[in-house]
Each structure stands twice: as structure tokens, then as C-alpha cells.
Write an enzyme that holds these catalytic residues in place. Structure first.
Site, PDB file in Angstrom:
ATOM      1  N   ARG A 104       0.833  -1.201   0.000  1.00 13.65           N
ATOM      2  CA  ARG A 104       0.000   0.000   0.000  1.00 13.65           C
ATOM      3  C   ARG A 104       0.874   1.259   0.000  1.00 13.65           C
ATOM      4  O   ARG A 104       1.938   1.281   0.641  1.00 13.65           O
ATOM      5  CB  ARG A 104      -0.876  -0.026   1.259  1.00 13.65           C
ATOM      6  CG  ARG A 104      -1.848   1.129   1.419  1.00 13.65           C
ATOM      7  CD  ARG A 104      -2.974   1.052   0.443  1.00 13.65           C
ATOM      8  NE  ARG A 104      -4.100   1.900   0.813  1.00 13.65           N
ATOM      9  CZ  ARG A 104      -5.087   2.205  -0.039  1.00 13.65           C
ATOM     10  NH1 ARG A 104      -5.079   1.728  -1.284  1.00 13.65           N
ATOM     11  NH2 ARG A 104      -6.098   2.947   0.343  1.00 13.65           N
ATOM     12  N   THR A 392      -9.002   0.977 -10.223  1.00 16.99           N
ATOM     13  CA  THR A 392      -8.300  -0.156  -9.623  1.00 16.99           C
ATOM     14  C   THR A 392      -8.445  -1.354 -10.550  1.00 16.99           C
ATOM     15  O   THR A 392      -9.267  -1.357 -11.458  1.00 16.99           O
ATOM     16  CB  THR A 392      -8.907  -0.420  -8.220  1.00 16.99           C
ATOM     17  OG1 THR A 392      -8.748   0.749  -7.426  1.00 16.99           O
ATOM     18  CG2 THR A 392      -8.288  -1.585  -7.508  1.00 16.99           C
ATOM     19  N   GLU A 412      -5.709   4.422  -7.338  1.00 17.26           N
ATOM     20  CA  GLU A 412      -6.888   5.068  -6.766  1.00 17.26           C
ATOM     21  C   GLU A 412      -7.860   5.474  -7.864  1.00 17.26           C
ATOM     22  O   GLU A 412      -8.301   4.616  -8.595  1.00 17.26           O
ATOM     23  CB  GLU A 412      -6.507   6.249  -5.859  1.00 17.26           C
ATOM     24  CG  GLU A 412      -7.370   6.334  -4.591  1.00 17.26           C
ATOM     25  CD  GLU A 412      -8.864   6.505  -4.814  1.00 17.26           C
ATOM     26  OE1 GLU A 412      -9.594   5.533  -4.535  1.00 17.26           O
ATOM     27  OE2 GLU A 412      -9.317   7.585  -5.196  1.00 17.26           O
ATOM     28  N   GLU A 429      -3.557   8.101  -3.912  1.00 14.69           N
ATOM     29  CA  GLU A 429      -4.068   7.244  -2.826  1.00 14.69           C
ATOM     30  C   GLU A 429      -4.260   7.988  -1.507  1.00 14.69           C
ATOM     31  O   GLU A 429      -5.062   7.573  -0.668  1.00 14.69           O
ATOM     32  CB  GLU A 429      -3.118   6.059  -2.621  1.00 14.69           C
ATOM     33  CG  GLU A 429      -3.820   4.770  -2.282  1.00 14.69           C
ATOM     34  CD  GLU A 429      -4.609   4.237  -3.463  1.00 14.69           C
ATOM     35  OE1 GLU A 429      -5.804   3.958  -3.277  1.00 14.69           O
ATOM     36  OE2 GLU A 429      -4.054   4.113  -4.573  1.00 14.69           O
ATOM     37  N   ASP A 432      -7.578   8.644   0.063  1.00 16.39           N
ATOM     38  CA  ASP A 432      -8.334   7.600   0.788  1.00 16.39           C
ATOM     39  C   ASP A 432      -8.300   7.844   2.299  1.00 16.39           C
ATOM     40  O   ASP A 432      -9.009   7.177   3.055  1.00 16.39           O
ATOM     41  CB  ASP A 432      -7.769   6.199   0.498  1.00 16.39           C
ATOM     42  CG  ASP A 432      -8.313   5.605  -0.796  1.00 16.39           C
ATOM     43  OD1 ASP A 432      -9.122   6.269  -1.464  1.00 16.39           O
ATOM     44  OD2 ASP A 432      -7.927   4.471  -1.140  1.00 16.39           O
ATOM     45  N   SER A 457     -10.252  -0.353   0.588  1.00 19.05           N
ATOM     46  CA  SER A 457     -11.348  -1.333   0.570  1.00 19.05           C
ATOM     47  C   SER A 457     -10.978  -2.557  -0.261  1.00 19.05           C
ATOM     48  O   SER A 457     -11.811  -3.440  -0.479  1.00 19.05           O
ATOM     49  CB  SER A 457     -12.605  -0.718  -0.042  1.00 19.05           C
ATOM     50  OG  SER A 457     -12.978   0.406   0.681  1.00 19.05           O
ATOM     51  N   GLY A 477     -13.441  -1.142  -7.613  1.00 16.51           N
ATOM     52  CA  GLY A 477     -14.770  -0.582  -7.327  1.00 16.51           C
ATOM     53  C   GLY A 477     -14.812   0.335  -6.125  1.00 16.51           C
ATOM     54  O   GLY A 477     -15.873   0.522  -5.528  1.00 16.51           O
ATOM     55  N   GLY A 478     -13.662   0.901  -5.703  1.00 18.14           N
ATOM     56  CA  GLY A 478     -13.655   1.811  -4.555  1.00 18.14           C
ATOM     57  C   GLY A 478     -14.238   1.119  -3.335  1.00 18.14           C
ATOM     58  O   GLY A 478     -14.036  -0.075  -3.130  1.00 18.14           O
TER      59      GLY A 478
HETATM   60  N1  GLY Z   1      -8.369   3.306  -3.611  1.00 20.80           N
HETATM   61  C1  GLY Z   1      -9.180   2.171  -3.610  1.00 20.80           C
HETATM   62  C2  GLY Z   1      -8.948   1.320  -2.436  1.00 20.80           C
HETATM   63  O1  GLY Z   1      -7.833   1.281  -1.961  1.00 20.80           O
HETATM   64  O2  GLY Z   1      -9.849   0.678  -1.969  1.00 20.80           O
END
Ligand code: GLY
Length: 571
Positions: A104, A392, A412, A429, A432, A457, A477-478
Site C-alpha cells: 500500500r 483499480t 486510486e 491514494e 483515501d 477497501s 470498485g472503490g
Molecule cells: N483506492 C481504492 C482502495 O484502496 O480501496
């Protein structure tokens, strides 16, 4: 789990039509692909071809992941790449061990909770924060695939980059989805910077059309450098210097430093697993909320015989209520556990039994409140419902040795921060994170802090039966990702749906607010019954990108979400 063996896809070479025509219209119905040795399911046929070729040459899933990710960076640049971050689940067949890797993005060391606030302490508007260098976190994807390759790869690193290098030089056809994404991102300032304007637009300012040829010499050079030198130039050398310079945009300059890049590490974390029916469902732990939130939803639903109900308003009502409860806990507690003492009891059985008791099969609850899971450090948080957009990608890989990868990878939102250097896009990112750091005198768990990883997510998932893997799945899908993946797991395990049919099952989504039903699908048939139970309904497009492989009776069954341009193929 039932699989209809529709098509035996003997493919080391994927039909040219599938590749040349990722120019096909979207929403092409597909069939489950069945093979018996190895398989890749990913969002673009070029990437699948690159991965299948590696597997056919005797490579492992870790080898194939390098080729797939680099090709995705080139042909689906809006969604993922070395300028972003990723989470990977890795099943090591020889050891019988599941490992999870956190690649990440990370906030700069200098970032404070006021990072996305103006001088009055007011949070920035989301899109205002996205565009420019400020939203860029230290990328982790390259180090992740390098790390996993060094642990589990057999093939030469530099050779795995060759397909993407030559494709970048020769060019590829812009897919309809990429063309459409460029068009819609124009309104969101994709043409604001010289590098993105030159690369994604024609001279007259129009978006590149589907079918037009795109070459990327800068990316080819970058990959050649990485092929020869590994990730070193990216984290401490010329590319690192270029990233630090690139984030100094006129609007929203970033704070990333060479030290931030040099100090980046991939973290191996404990998998998050819950029992579900006769299975064990495993996912990724924090900083993503994916594994824990999925784990809560499935544990709550374990109390109901969804198999007997089938996909029905009755079953969707229960699903929606469970999702509301789990998303409420997600918003309150889940964040980077290296920075926040999250409650250790989010999957505690007694706690979740008390949460399950809040579900009334006859009436919908209003917005759910977060619960009080067992916690040795006390609970002192304010809720955060930061939105996440949908730029994503997910791929699943099984190799001939039985090793499996489920990896969700992102920059992102589509096209990330819009900042491009050395032929690749940098993520946004950091948006988020919660822009607010305090509410009602309490800290928001997912507030910005120096060196912290923003809550995600992403939900790369594997399912096991009697200790053996039976499914690898995930989706973009966020913050809807958790819904997409959880309900497809239910469709496969409870409703025994054919894999492709499960992926294409119309979505019913709830993130602890109104319920989204997927437009232009049979999901809207549930609207009257759900409204009668008190649900507030919105009908809208829901753009998942599920890529899954199921393993059953010695065969591999693959499917790619018909909502996007991917395929599953193998041999
Ligand atoms: N930016 C999408 C996620 O990390 O869930």
C-alpha cells in the site's frame, strides 16, 4: 460450488481477436473457461497473454504476476501500475501456506492530520485534493512484485519485463474502456499537465479514440532500467528523483521526499480468515478494511440459510442489513493498524452474535451505528466515511505447481493524481484518508499521519475447503469492492452458481446508506419488495471488475467480469 464446463480453452496463445479487440464493445457476455494446469484472469487480454506465456514456459504465479502487472500498467494505465499500490494474497502450494503482502502507498513522513485542510481547518473538496502532487503516496506496487518474485519466482526478472517493454515500443490499440475513461477524465483535468495531455489526447485536444495506436517510449525506458537494476532506481535513484520533482506541481504540490521513497517497505501481514459454511474465507488485513468487513458480513450471514433462499429479496434484505452493520464498524474503527489501536475483537464471535441480533428479517434498519467490539485499548473514535473511487484492477493467477495469487492493484481514482513521470501515472491514494481528523472531540482512525497507509477497501480473497484452496477472487470498485466480492462469494458458495454467472450476477450494494441496485439489470426487480421492507433504493451503474479462478476436481475454472474488458485463459 457448481461449475458449468462451457468451454475448454487450450490457450498458450490467446485468439488474436480477443487481444486485438479489447476493442470489442463492453458487456460482452462470456462463458466460464476451463483448463487443467494453469490460468490467468485479468482486466486486459494483453496482460493475460503475457501471464499465460510465463506460466507456459514453466514460470510460477509470482513470475506471471510481474508480467501481468507491467502489461496492465501499459494497456490499462488508468487503473494500476508502478506509480500505485497493491495487496497480494499468495498461496504457496508446497508449504501449504497462505501469505499476505501489503504494498500500500504511504504518506510522506512530514504529513500531518491537517494535510488536506485549508488554513481554517476546513477539509478540501475531494476532487480539488486529487489533482496534483499532494495526493501522491509513496508507491508500493513495484517493490511488492519484486519482493514476491524474489521469494517465489523462478524466472529471470529482466525477462519478465520484456513483453511490456516491447509492447510499449511497438504500441498497442487503445481499448474502448481506456478511450472512454480518457474522455470522462478530461472534465477532471487529465489534460492539465503537459505529460498527460501529450500522451492521452490528440493534438486537437480530443481523447484518443478506441483502436488508435499508442506507444510509450518513456515507459519502455523505465522498464528497461528496472529490468537491469530492479527497483533501486525507482526508490533511490533517477526515477525517485523524477517522482520527487514531478509531485512539485503548481497546484497542490506534494511533500514526498527521496527519504520517503528510500524508506518504503513491503509488509507481510497476517491473513484475516473467517469460517463460512463448510469453507474458510481469507483476505487481507489492515490497512485495507476489505478482509475485516467481508469477514463481518459473512459471519453475520452464517446465521441464515441463504442457500435455501437463493438470490431473492429475502436474501438481499439480510445481506444489506449485514453490510450496513459491517460498514458502520469499518467507518469507525478500521485504518492502518500500525498507527491506530484498532479493536482486536472486530471478528469476535460473541460480539458478532450481538450484532446479528440487530437484524430484523421483516424491516430495514436506518443507518447502522458502529458497535462496541472487545478492545483492550478502549474505543475512542469518530466515524469516517471517506469516499474511494474506482481506478483499480484485480487479477488472479494459478500456476502448474498449484501456487495461487489474488492481487488487487490501484492508482486510486481513474488516472490517479494525473501526475505522470517516466511514462507512468502517480497515484492519488492519499485521498483515501479522512480529510477531517477530529469529530465531536474524537480522533478519526483513518486521519492522515506521517508514514501512515490510507485505509483501503481492496479485498483480494481466497476461499479454502478442508485446507485446500478452491477460489481466488477480487475486484476494483472503490469502497463498493467489499460488496462486490462478498456477494460473489455468496453466489458461488451458497447459490452454487456457475463462476461466470456469479461474476455477472447483478449487483445489490449497501455501504450503510441507501441501497444501490445495478441499472439495466434484473437487480431492479427487487426494488418493490426491498422498498416494502423499508430500504431506500438508488438505481445506478455499478462497475465492478471481478476476476476469479475456481479450483474444483483438479480443474481450473476462470471468469472475467463482463462489465469490463478482461478475459480468463490458460492451458
Ligand atoms: N483506492 C481504492 C482502495 O484502496 O480501496
Amino acid at each position: 460450488m457448481r461449475i458449468n464446463k462451457v468451454l475448454l480453452f487450450v490457450a498458450m496463445s490467446i485468439p488474436a481477436a480477443a487481444i486485438a479487440d479489447s476493442t470489442q464493445p463492453q458487456q460482452v457476455p462470456r462463458a466460464t473457461v476451463t483448463t487443467d494446469t494453469a490460468m490467468v484472469s485479468a482486466a486486459n487480454p494483453h496482460a493475460v497473454q503475457a501471464g499465460v506465456n510465463v506460466l507456459a514456459a514453466g514460470g510460477t504465479a509470482a513470475d506471471a504476476a510481474v508480467a501481468v502487472q507491467m502489461m496492465l500498467n501499459l494497456v490499462e494505465p488508468q487503473s494500476s501500475g508502478i506509480g500505485g499500490g497493491a495487496f497480494m494474497l499468495y498461496w504457496d502450494a508446497a508449504e501449504g501456506k497462505l501469505s499476505t503482502f501489503d504494498g500500500r502507498e504511504k504518506a510522506p513522513a512530514s504529513a500531518t492530520p491537517a494535510y488536506f485542510q485549508n488554513t481554517e481547518g476546513e477539509p478540501m473538496k475531494w476532487w480539488d485534493a486529487v489533482v496534483g502532487g499532494r495526493s501522491v503516496g509513496v508507491p508500493g506496487t513495484l517493490k511488492l512484485i519484486e519482493h514476491v518474485h524474489s521469494k517465489y519466482g523462478k524466472q529471470d526478472w529482466s525477462e519478465l519485463l520484456e513483453p511490456a517493454i516491447s509492447k510499449a515500443r511497438q504500441g498497442f490499440k487503445v481499448s474502448p474502456r481506456l478511450s472512454k475513461s480518457i474522455e470522462s477524465a478530461k472534465e477532471r483535468k487529465l489534460d492539465m499537465f503537459d505529460s498527460t495531455r501529450d500522451y492521452f489526447f490528440n493534438e486537437d485536444g480530443s481523447a484518443l479514440a478506441a483502436g488508435s495506436y499508442l506507444t510509450n517510449d518513456d515507459f519502455a525506458r523505465t522498464l528497461r532500467n528496472i529490468a537491469n537494476n530492479g527497483s533501486t532506481p525507482f526508490y533511490t535513484g533517477q526515477i525517485a528523483e523524477d517522482i520527487v520533482a514531478a509531485v512539485q506541481t503548481e497546484i497542490n504540490p506534494g511533500e514526498l521526499t527521496i527519504d520517503d521513497l528510500a524508506n518504503y517497505d513491503v509488509i507481510e501481514r497476517e491473513p484475516v480468515c473467517v469460517p463460512y459454511r463448510a469453507y474458510e474465507v481469507c483476505g487481507m488485513g489492515p490497512p485495507t478494511s476489505g478482509g475485516l468487513t467481508m469477514g463481518q458480513i459473512l459471519t453475520l450471514l452464517n446465521n441464515y440459510d441463504l442457500a435455501a433462499m437463493g438470490p431473492s429479496a429475502e436474501a438481499w434484505h439480510l445481506y444489506i442489513e449485514a453490510a450496513k452493520l459491517a460498514y458502520a464498524d469499518r467507518g469507525m474503527y478500521m485504518a492502518d493498524s500500525d498507527f491506530v489501536s484498532m479493536p482486536d475483537g472486530l471478528l469476535d464471535k460473541t460480539y458478532l452474535a450481538s450484532r446479528a441480533a440487530l437484524i430484523d428479517p421483516a424491516i430495514a434498519m436506518e443507518k447502522a451505528e458502529a458497535g462496541s467490539p472487545p478492545s483492550k485499548d478502549g474505543l475512542n473514535f469518530a466515524p469516517d466515511l471517506q469516499i474511494e473511487r474506482e481506478g483499480t484492477s484485480h487479477f488472479s493467477i494459478v500456476d502448474q505447481f498449484g501456487n495461487i495469487i489474488s492481487m488487487t492493484t490501484t492508482i486510486e481514482t481513474g488516472f490517479g493524481s494525473r501526475v505522470m513521470t517516466n511514462g507512468f501515472l502517480l497515484n492519488n491514494e492519499l485521498t483515501d484518508f479522512s480529510f477531517k481528523d477530529m469529530k465531536d472531540g474524537k480522533p478519526v482512525a483513518n486521519r492522515v499521519e506521517g508514514g501512515k497507509r490510507p485505509r483501503s477497501s481492496m479485498s483480494p480473497t481466497m476461499v479454502f475447503k478442508d485446507g485446500a484452496p478452491v477460489l481466488a477472487i477480487g475486484s476494483p470498485g472503490g469502497s463498493r469492492i467489499i460488496n462486490y466480492v462478498t456477494q460473489k462469494v455468496i453466489a458461488i458458495l451458497d447459490w452454487e452458481m456457475d463462476l461466470q454467472a456469479a461474476l455477472d450476477l447483478p449487483h445489490v450494494v449497501n455501504r450503510n446508506g441507501s441501497t444501490d441496485l445495478e441499472a439495466d439489470t434484473t437487480a431492479i426487480d427487487y426494488q418493490p419488495a426491498l422498498e416494502a421492507l423499508g430500504h431506500k433504493i438508488k438505481v445506478r451503474g455499478l462497475n465492478s471488475g471481478l476476476h476469479a479462478i475456481a479450483i474444483q476436481n483438479g480443474e481450473l475454472h476462470g471468469a472475467a467480469d463482463s462489465r469490463r474488458e478482461g478475459i480468463a485463459a490458460g492451458f
